[in-house]
Scaffold this motif. Structure first.
Motif, PDB file in Angstrom:
ATOM      1  N   ASP A  94       0.846  -1.182   0.000  1.00 56.06           N
ATOM      2  CA  ASP A  94       0.000   0.000   0.000  1.00 56.06           C
ATOM      3  C   ASP A  94       0.889   1.243   0.000  1.00 56.06           C
ATOM      4  O   ASP A  94       1.415   1.628   1.052  1.00 56.06           O
ATOM      5  N   GLN A  96       0.133   4.219  -0.098  1.00 59.28           N
ATOM      6  CA  GLN A  96      -0.432   5.311   0.700  1.00 59.28           C
ATOM      7  C   GLN A  96       0.036   5.239   2.154  1.00 59.28           C
ATOM      8  O   GLN A  96       0.088   6.254   2.846  1.00 59.28           O
ATOM      9  N   ARG A  97       0.386   4.031   2.599  1.00 66.19           N
ATOM     10  CA  ARG A  97       0.764   3.830   4.006  1.00 66.19           C
ATOM     11  C   ARG A  97       2.236   3.493   4.202  1.00 66.19           C
ATOM     12  O   ARG A  97       2.757   3.663   5.303  1.00 66.19           O
ATOM     13  N   TYR A  98       2.885   2.967   3.163  1.00 64.91           N
ATOM     14  CA  TYR A  98       4.261   2.487   3.305  1.00 64.91           C
ATOM     15  C   TYR A  98       5.115   3.008   2.158  1.00 64.91           C
ATOM     16  O   TYR A  98       4.646   3.123   1.028  1.00 64.91           O
ATOM     17  N   HIS A 104       6.230  -2.525   3.982  1.00 64.95           N
ATOM     18  CA  HIS A 104       4.926  -3.126   4.242  1.00 64.95           C
ATOM     19  C   HIS A 104       5.088  -4.569   4.727  1.00 64.95           C
ATOM     20  O   HIS A 104       4.420  -4.994   5.680  1.00 64.95           O
TER      21      HIS A 104
END
Length: 142
Positions: A94, A96-98, A104
């Motif tokens: 992802d 957007q997060r990592y 991740h």
């Protein structure tokens, strides 16, 4: 899977589709069903076992080995994510997060380790509840 009349007959997990030791198979399913974020919900594990108990086969299993199966599969998945981190492969990530797939996968590995630690904390109470369920008693995880 469905029977010849179109009724539900069972589930097939195509991710780990293989003929394996029953404790590992149940451990993997119960690990998956019992995970709630970074914690384990014992009642979800016991709900899965109550369903399995309806087959009449739970009494033939050793509660300690059921619990060890859940723990083993949790650690195995953590090590799989660790290998994916090391080799920078396999899992989607992802963005957007990592920052990367490796980041991740490392987060996934750490989550499995935390789940294992939580399982270890719950082990005495969970084992007692599995014994009660296997022996046919009605009060689980009270």
């Amino acid at each position: 899977m469905f029977d010849e009349r179109g009724g539900f007959a069972g589930l097939v997990d195509l991710d780990t589709f293989m003929d394996h030791n029953l404790y590992v198979e149940l451990g993997d399913a119960l690990r998956s069903w019992g995970r709630r974020g970074e914690a384990v919900e014992a009642e979800a594990i016991l709900a899965g076992l109550r369903g399995y108990a309806q087959t009449g086969n739970l009494r033939a299993l050793q509660p300690e080995l059921l619990l060890q199966g859940i723990q083993l599969m949790t650690l195995e998945l953590g090590m799989r994510f660790l290998l994916d981190w090391l080799e920078d492969c396999y899992w989607n990530w992802d963005p957007q997060r990592y920052a990367s797939r490796r980041d991740h996968n490392l987060a996934r590995c750490r989550r499995q380790i935390r789940l294992y630690q939580h399982l270890t904390q719950l082990a005495p109470q969970l084992l007692e509840s599995i014994y009660a369920l296997a022996s046919g008693e009605g009060n689980w995880l009270s």
